[in-house]
Design a protein around this motif. Structure first.
Motif, PDB file in Angstrom:
ATOM      1  N   ALA A 204      -2.668  32.636  32.205  1.00 37.45           N
ATOM      2  CA  ALA A 204      -3.356  31.550  31.218  1.00 37.45           C
ATOM      3  C   ALA A 204      -2.528  30.446  31.602  1.00 37.45           C
ATOM      4  CB  ALA A 204      -3.092  31.965  29.938  1.00 37.45           C
ATOM      5  N   GLU A 205      -1.098  30.369  31.792  1.00 33.31           N
ATOM      6  CA  GLU A 205      -0.280  29.257  32.097  1.00 33.31           C
ATOM      7  C   GLU A 205      -0.665  28.631  33.526  1.00 33.31           C
ATOM      8  OE1 GLU A 205       4.214  28.799  30.546  1.00 33.31           O
ATOM      9  OE2 GLU A 205       4.161  30.094  32.506  1.00 33.31           O
ATOM     10  N   GLU A 206      -0.831  29.561  34.661  1.00 28.99           N
ATOM     11  CA  GLU A 206      -1.312  29.086  35.853  1.00 28.99           C
ATOM     12  C   GLU A 206      -2.552  28.441  35.995  1.00 28.99           C
ATOM     13  OE1 GLU A 206      -0.646  32.169  38.629  1.00 28.99           O
ATOM     14  OE2 GLU A 206       1.611  32.275  38.015  1.00 28.99           O
ATOM     15  N   ALA A 207      -3.528  28.813  35.213  1.00 26.71           N
ATOM     16  CA  ALA A 207      -4.952  28.251  35.086  1.00 26.71           C
ATOM     17  C   ALA A 207      -5.225  26.989  34.043  1.00 26.71           C
ATOM     18  CB  ALA A 207      -5.770  29.643  34.804  1.00 26.71           C
ATOM     19  N   ARG A 208      -4.414  27.109  33.101  1.00 21.90           N
ATOM     20  CA  ARG A 208      -4.828  26.211  32.004  1.00 21.90           C
ATOM     21  C   ARG A 208      -3.781  24.965  32.109  1.00 21.90           C
ATOM     22  NH1 ARG A 208      -5.864  30.842  28.265  1.00 21.90           N
ATOM     23  NH2 ARG A 208      -8.218  31.432  28.886  1.00 21.90           N
ATOM     24  N   GLU A 209      -2.456  25.314  32.475  1.00 23.78           N
ATOM     25  CA  GLU A 209      -1.469  24.313  32.366  1.00 23.78           C
ATOM     26  C   GLU A 209      -1.090  23.937  33.999  1.00 23.78           C
ATOM     27  OE1 GLU A 209       3.050  23.381  30.353  1.00 23.78           O
ATOM     28  OE2 GLU A 209       2.016  25.260  30.160  1.00 23.78           O
ATOM     29  N   PHE A 210      -0.693  24.891  34.663  1.00 27.25           N
ATOM     30  CA  PHE A 210      -0.121  24.385  36.020  1.00 27.25           C
ATOM     31  C   PHE A 210      -1.158  23.713  36.816  1.00 27.25           C
ATOM     32  CE2 PHE A 210       3.324  27.986  36.085  1.00 27.25           C
ATOM     33  CZ  PHE A 210       3.998  27.724  34.926  1.00 27.25           C
ATOM     34  N   ALA A 211      -2.410  24.310  37.049  1.00 30.15           N
ATOM     35  CA  ALA A 211      -3.462  23.932  37.872  1.00 30.15           C
ATOM     36  C   ALA A 211      -3.782  22.453  37.375  1.00 30.15           C
ATOM     37  CB  ALA A 211      -4.579  24.670  37.670  1.00 30.15           C
ATOM     38  N   PRO A 212      -3.732  22.137  36.177  1.00 26.88           N
ATOM     39  CA  PRO A 212      -4.171  20.646  35.842  1.00 26.88           C
ATOM     40  C   PRO A 212      -2.853  19.766  36.169  1.00 26.88           C
ATOM     41  CG  PRO A 212      -5.023  22.136  34.148  1.00 26.88           C
ATOM     42  CD  PRO A 212      -4.153  22.993  35.075  1.00 26.88           C
ATOM     43  N   LEU A 213      -1.529  20.357  35.957  1.00 28.29           N
ATOM     44  CA  LEU A 213      -0.251  19.495  36.268  1.00 28.29           C
ATOM     45  C   LEU A 213      -0.473  19.138  37.741  1.00 28.29           C
ATOM     46  CD1 LEU A 213       2.487  21.031  34.358  1.00 28.29           C
ATOM     47  CD2 LEU A 213       1.721  18.738  33.953  1.00 28.29           C
ATOM     48  N   LYS A 214      -0.909  20.307  38.610  1.00 26.79           N
ATOM     49  CA  LYS A 214      -0.760  19.686  40.017  1.00 26.79           C
ATOM     50  C   LYS A 214      -1.837  18.723  40.366  1.00 26.79           C
ATOM     51  CE  LYS A 214       0.475  21.599  44.007  1.00 26.79           C
ATOM     52  NZ  LYS A 214       1.821  21.506  44.562  1.00 26.79           N
ATOM     53  N   GLU A 215      -3.105  18.678  39.633  1.00 27.33           N
ATOM     54  CA  GLU A 215      -4.139  18.029  39.928  1.00 27.33           C
ATOM     55  C   GLU A 215      -3.645  16.488  39.373  1.00 27.33           C
ATOM     56  OE1 GLU A 215      -8.643  17.516  38.016  1.00 27.33           O
ATOM     57  OE2 GLU A 215      -8.106  19.361  39.147  1.00 27.33           O
ATOM     58  N   ARG A 216      -3.194  16.530  37.990  1.00 30.43           N
ATOM     59  CA  ARG A 216      -2.910  15.274  37.423  1.00 30.43           C
ATOM     60  C   ARG A 216      -1.759  14.653  37.545  1.00 30.43           C
ATOM     61  NH1 ARG A 216      -7.153  13.345  34.147  1.00 30.43           N
ATOM     62  NH2 ARG A 216      -5.347  12.293  32.887  1.00 30.43           N
ATOM     63  N   GLY A 217      -0.834  15.634  37.929  1.00 27.14           N
ATOM     64  CA  GLY A 217       0.724  14.959  37.692  1.00 27.14           C
ATOM     65  C   GLY A 217       0.912  13.963  38.767  1.00 27.14           C
ATOM     66  N   ASP A 218       2.028  13.159  38.777  1.00 29.30           N
ATOM     67  CA  ASP A 218       2.322  12.191  39.657  1.00 29.30           C
ATOM     68  C   ASP A 218       3.437  12.922  40.588  1.00 29.30           C
ATOM     69  OD1 ASP A 218       5.122  10.558  40.014  1.00 29.30           O
ATOM     70  OD2 ASP A 218       3.113   9.185  40.436  1.00 29.30           O
ATOM     71  N   PRO A 219       3.236  13.120  41.951  1.00 27.65           N
ATOM     72  CA  PRO A 219       3.998  13.747  42.660  1.00 27.65           C
ATOM     73  C   PRO A 219       5.419  13.612  42.638  1.00 27.65           C
ATOM     74  CG  PRO A 219       2.020  12.834  43.711  1.00 27.65           C
ATOM     75  CD  PRO A 219       2.134  12.234  42.552  1.00 27.65           C
ATOM     76  N   ALA A 220       5.970  12.382  42.270  1.00 22.30           N
ATOM     77  CA  ALA A 220       7.341  12.125  42.438  1.00 22.30           C
ATOM     78  C   ALA A 220       8.005  12.666  40.921  1.00 22.30           C
ATOM     79  CB  ALA A 220       7.709  10.594  42.456  1.00 22.30           C
ATOM     80  N   GLU A 221       7.258  12.737  40.002  1.00 25.00           N
ATOM     81  CA  GLU A 221       7.616  13.337  38.602  1.00 25.00           C
ATOM     82  C   GLU A 221       7.400  14.983  38.677  1.00 25.00           C
ATOM     83  OE1 GLU A 221       4.868  11.631  35.791  1.00 25.00           O
ATOM     84  OE2 GLU A 221       5.968   9.602  35.692  1.00 25.00           O
TER      85      GLU A 221
END
Length: 194
Positions: A123-140
């Motif tokens: 659940a974490e990988e699909a619902r939190e990590f994938a969106p973080l990878k997509e929307r997160g700032d690379p430097a952050e």
């Protein structure tokens, strides 16, 4: 060519998502190892798994989840769901810590924990990590990876010395709780320095 990656183009090994998924893989291997062993080896494998889970979940709670709350769509709810799962995992670890690792009760309770950890990680990988990878700032995302690594290096990886039996742990307070407290303190120190 840009000197800085755009979202979705972070250097994978410096990215917090890659790091956390790598930790998940290690945890999955340890989950299988515990039940493949008996006696002292099982006890040591369980202790290793417990310590890694504690540090992993605590770094997520203190470093990654706060970032996810404001970075991904429905972040507040997604993080709240993960925190409920993590609380259940902590309770299961506290229970398992008091059991004889070779008892049928331990095996049954551990199998339930294993299923919960696997479901939580998925659940974490699909619902939190994938969106973080997509929307997160690379430097952050890279800075978060550095913070997670630093916190993991400073967080205590061993229960209280000298407390090896369930009876001793009951008298002194569960080692699991002590490790969580020390890990959280170390991680908060890292976060405060960011």
């Amino acid at each position: 060519m840009s000197a800085h990656p755009t979202p979705g183009q972070t250097s994978e090994h410096n990215d917090v998502v890659f790091l956390l998924e790598e930790q998940h893989q290690t945890i999955r291997l340890l989950l299988a190892k515990v039940l493949d062993e008996t006696g002292t080896e099982r006890r040591e494998s369980f202790r290793d798994l417990m310590q890694r889970l504690i540090v992993h979940e605590t770094t997520e709670e203190e470093i990654v989840h706060p970032y996810a709350r404001h970075t991904i769509v429905n972040g507040e709810q997604l993080v709240a769901d993960r925190l409920l799962e993590e609380e259940s995992l902590k309770q299961a670890l506290l229970h398992l810590e008091l059991l004889d690792p070779d008892s049928p009760e331990f095996v049954d309770a551990f199998e339930q924990l294993r299923q919960e950890v696997l479901a939580h990680d998925d659940a974490e990988e699909a619902r939190e990590f994938a969106p973080l990878k997509e929307r997160g700032d690379p430097a952050e995302l890279q800075a978060l990876a550095q913070a997670v690594r630093a916190a993991a290096a400073l967080a205590p990886m061993h229960p209280r010395p000298g407390l090896t039996s369930a009876k001793d742990n009951i008298l002194a307070g569960p080692a699991t709780a002590a490790v969580y407290d020390r890990a959280r303190d170390a991680i908060r120190k890292i976060v405060d320095e960011l």
